[in-house]
Design an enzyme around this catalytic site. Sequence first.
Site, PDB file in Angstrom:
ATOM      1  N   ARG A  90     -23.655  78.843  69.988  1.00  0.00           N
ATOM      2  CA  ARG A  90     -22.272  78.819  69.483  1.00  0.00           C
ATOM      3  C   ARG A  90     -22.289  79.328  68.035  1.00  0.00           C
ATOM      4  O   ARG A  90     -22.929  78.718  67.173  1.00  0.00           O
ATOM      5  CB  ARG A  90     -21.718  77.382  69.538  1.00  0.00           C
ATOM      6  CG  ARG A  90     -20.370  77.220  68.880  1.00  0.00           C
ATOM      7  CD  ARG A  90     -19.838  75.785  69.008  1.00  0.00           C
ATOM      8  NE  ARG A  90     -18.569  75.669  68.347  1.00  0.00           N
ATOM      9  CZ  ARG A  90     -18.348  74.991  67.210  1.00  0.00           C
ATOM     10  NH1 ARG A  90     -19.323  74.331  66.620  1.00  0.00           N
ATOM     11  NH2 ARG A  90     -17.150  74.966  66.676  1.00  0.00           N
ATOM     12  N   HIS A 133     -14.102  79.432  61.625  1.00  0.00           N
ATOM     13  CA  HIS A 133     -14.894  78.339  61.046  1.00  0.00           C
ATOM     14  C   HIS A 133     -14.782  78.483  59.529  1.00  0.00           C
ATOM     15  O   HIS A 133     -15.762  78.695  58.822  1.00  0.00           O
ATOM     16  CB  HIS A 133     -16.338  78.418  61.539  1.00  0.00           C
ATOM     17  CG  HIS A 133     -17.121  77.141  61.405  1.00  0.00           C
ATOM     18  ND1 HIS A 133     -17.785  76.552  62.456  1.00  0.00           N
ATOM     19  CD2 HIS A 133     -17.347  76.350  60.337  1.00  0.00           C
ATOM     20  CE1 HIS A 133     -18.406  75.453  62.032  1.00  0.00           C
ATOM     21  NE2 HIS A 133     -18.143  75.313  60.738  1.00  0.00           N
ATOM     22  N   GLU A 178     -12.700  72.319  63.598  1.00  0.00           N
ATOM     23  CA  GLU A 178     -12.369  71.237  62.671  1.00  0.00           C
ATOM     24  C   GLU A 178     -11.187  71.549  61.766  1.00  0.00           C
ATOM     25  O   GLU A 178     -11.343  71.611  60.523  1.00  0.00           O
ATOM     26  CB  GLU A 178     -13.600  70.865  61.831  1.00  0.00           C
ATOM     27  CG  GLU A 178     -14.803  70.451  62.648  1.00  0.00           C
ATOM     28  CD  GLU A 178     -15.990  69.991  61.802  1.00  0.00           C
ATOM     29  OE1 GLU A 178     -15.882  70.020  60.570  1.00  0.00           O
ATOM     30  OE2 GLU A 178     -17.008  69.594  62.381  1.00  0.00           O
ATOM     31  N   ASN A 306     -16.851  67.547  67.797  1.00  0.00           N
ATOM     32  CA  ASN A 306     -17.911  67.465  66.787  1.00  0.00           C
ATOM     33  C   ASN A 306     -18.034  66.014  66.378  1.00  0.00           C
ATOM     34  O   ASN A 306     -17.083  65.419  65.878  1.00  0.00           O
ATOM     35  CB  ASN A 306     -17.574  68.327  65.565  1.00  0.00           C
ATOM     36  CG  ASN A 306     -17.652  69.816  65.877  1.00  0.00           C
ATOM     37  OD1 ASN A 306     -17.991  70.204  66.998  1.00  0.00           O
ATOM     38  ND2 ASN A 306     -17.346  70.632  64.903  1.00  0.00           N
ATOM     39  N   TYR A 308     -20.288  63.102  64.278  1.00  0.00           N
ATOM     40  CA  TYR A 308     -21.340  62.770  63.310  1.00  0.00           C
ATOM     41  C   TYR A 308     -21.459  61.271  63.046  1.00  0.00           C
ATOM     42  O   TYR A 308     -22.532  60.767  62.787  1.00  0.00           O
ATOM     43  CB  TYR A 308     -21.112  63.532  61.993  1.00  0.00           C
ATOM     44  CG  TYR A 308     -21.389  65.018  62.161  1.00  0.00           C
ATOM     45  CD1 TYR A 308     -22.677  65.522  62.025  1.00  0.00           C
ATOM     46  CD2 TYR A 308     -20.376  65.907  62.513  1.00  0.00           C
ATOM     47  CE1 TYR A 308     -22.961  66.873  62.213  1.00  0.00           C
ATOM     48  CE2 TYR A 308     -20.648  67.261  62.701  1.00  0.00           C
ATOM     49  CZ  TYR A 308     -21.938  67.738  62.556  1.00  0.00           C
ATOM     50  OH  TYR A 308     -22.217  69.068  62.766  1.00  0.00           O
ATOM     51  N   GLU A 373     -20.809  70.068  68.215  1.00  0.00           N
ATOM     52  CA  GLU A 373     -21.691  69.845  67.062  1.00  0.00           C
ATOM     53  C   GLU A 373     -22.144  68.396  67.051  1.00  0.00           C
ATOM     54  O   GLU A 373     -21.334  67.474  67.281  1.00  0.00           O
ATOM     55  CB  GLU A 373     -20.985  70.092  65.715  1.00  0.00           C
ATOM     56  CG  GLU A 373     -20.758  71.525  65.370  1.00  0.00           C
ATOM     57  CD  GLU A 373     -20.114  71.693  64.003  1.00  0.00           C
ATOM     58  OE1 GLU A 373     -20.293  70.815  63.125  1.00  0.00           O
ATOM     59  OE2 GLU A 373     -19.421  72.705  63.830  1.00  0.00           O
TER      60      GLU A 373
HETATM   61  O1  IFM Z   1     -21.891  72.097  58.361  1.00  0.00           O
HETATM   62  C1  IFM Z   1     -20.790  71.482  58.917  1.00  0.00           C
HETATM   63  C2  IFM Z   1     -20.085  72.413  59.874  1.00  0.00           C
HETATM   64  O2  IFM Z   1     -19.734  73.605  59.275  1.00  0.00           O
HETATM   65  C3  IFM Z   1     -18.829  71.759  60.396  1.00  0.00           C
HETATM   66  N1  IFM Z   1     -19.131  70.466  60.950  1.00  0.00           N
HETATM   67  C4  IFM Z   1     -19.911  69.562  60.167  1.00  0.00           C
HETATM   68  C5  IFM Z   1     -21.170  70.236  59.684  1.00  0.00           C
HETATM   69  C6  IFM Z   1     -21.991  69.254  58.837  1.00  0.00           C
HETATM   70  O3  IFM Z   1     -21.252  68.839  57.740  1.00  0.00           O
END
Ligand code: IFM
Length: 468
Positions: A90, A133, A178, A306, A308, A373
């Site tokens: 991706r 992006h 995002e 995404n 985290y 992500e």
């Molecule tokens: O690096 C970023 C990415 O560009 C977008 N999502 C989160 C990642 C980590 O912060």
Amino acid sequence: MTMSVLPSSASPPAVSLEFPTGFVWGAATASFQIEGATTVDGRTDSIWDEFCRRPGAVANGDTGEPAADHYHRYAEDVELMASLGLGAYRFSVAWPRVRPDGGAVNEAGLDFYDRLVDRLLAAGIAPWVTLYHWDLPQALEEAGGWTYRDTAFRFADYASSVAGRLGDRVAGWNTLNEPWCSAFVGYGSGRHAPGVTSPAAAVAAVHHLLLGHGLAMERLRAEAPGAPAGITLNLFPVSAASTAAADVEAARRVDGLQNRVFLDPVLRGGYPADVLTDLAPYGLPALVREGDLAVIATPVDLLGVNYYRALLVAAPVLRSAAPSEWVGAEDVRFLPSGRPRTEMGWEVQPEGLTELLLRLDAEYPRLPLYVTENGAAYPDSVGPDGKVRDPSRQAFLEGHLRAAHAAVAAGVDLRGYFCWSLLDNLEWAEGYAKRFGLVHVDFETQRRTVKESARWYSGVVARNGLVE
Ligand code: IFM
């Protein structure tokens, strides 16, 4: 009679946590974070080139040069992906390469992605494209950027140019990556490009990004009908720190701003009523013109997630006037839950991924999901033996893959997982110091070193899952 007794040291039989047949295993990157070559072949400035020049905006004064010089080293990078056995890659296309200054199409810019896509296909790797992006052409920012409605239409034209050239070969499409960051971090707190600090601008950007997504979906349907397409959101489970009404209210506001303000228009055809009310003082209702919501809700084939970490939210204790991402809830507090943290200071909370996927499946049913992500930054370095030992990243990935598998086992239609990131890269305002890659990059020499976590991930990909 004899009885056989297992010796106490015998290990239990291996259990396989397999993923569904056809599950997509990949890694992800983004144009500005890895490409470099910011003035090559007709590319003009993006908002990030401009932002990086502002003293103090990006750690260490880092810029998009040389990044991982992927523009020139893409063939080597595809070989690395192939050596890891990745099934998909991706990447994002840089708008200022394809339509410099947001204007006419630049064939030389498209040629780069043409070469990349062909190289990926020759290596048996499926190309997944993100159209935006975060690298808006600076010239469009000067005309108003995402606060200006016309930018959504310029984005659709750019989407057509990319789909027209690559649409016969791309395996999957994400319109935006995002939009929360583009809107609230770009125009609210100003921590990201274009560095604007205006709550009303952030809210205008939300609506125009969503409109741009819907318009681009229509173009993708027309120009690249074969491949699945959708949007990628950075989503978080949100919980209140206590049952106190003020904490519950703070969590509702954060969930609205982070998750539902994007999910509901795209997947349900309207802004949530509470969010519309919260954002009325910043002009949201007046931005929505007749027909916009139908465009924004153009059916998607997938949702990119995404993930985290999760958010634990409490009510404000003090009021400050500092610029904030949390429009209308500026001083909301985020509490630690006591888990270990990555180099970004983010707590490691794999169970939040299961929770998030289950919620999406319950509240927005029958929607194919992809983790587009997931990954972690740690302070990696190449050891004297030439190896990069990164057990923390391996543990992070393993925990999150188990969490993803738990959601699959509960019936969630999860179809793929892309690790962030293939390469160490420019972590936006944090600069090059935060390393998210499966592959280490020495930014002086551009030497690539496959990290131990990447070798482990390669095994997971080969087995289509984990073995315990
Ligand atoms: O690096 C970023 C990415 O560009 C977008 N999502 C989160 C990642 C980590 O912060």
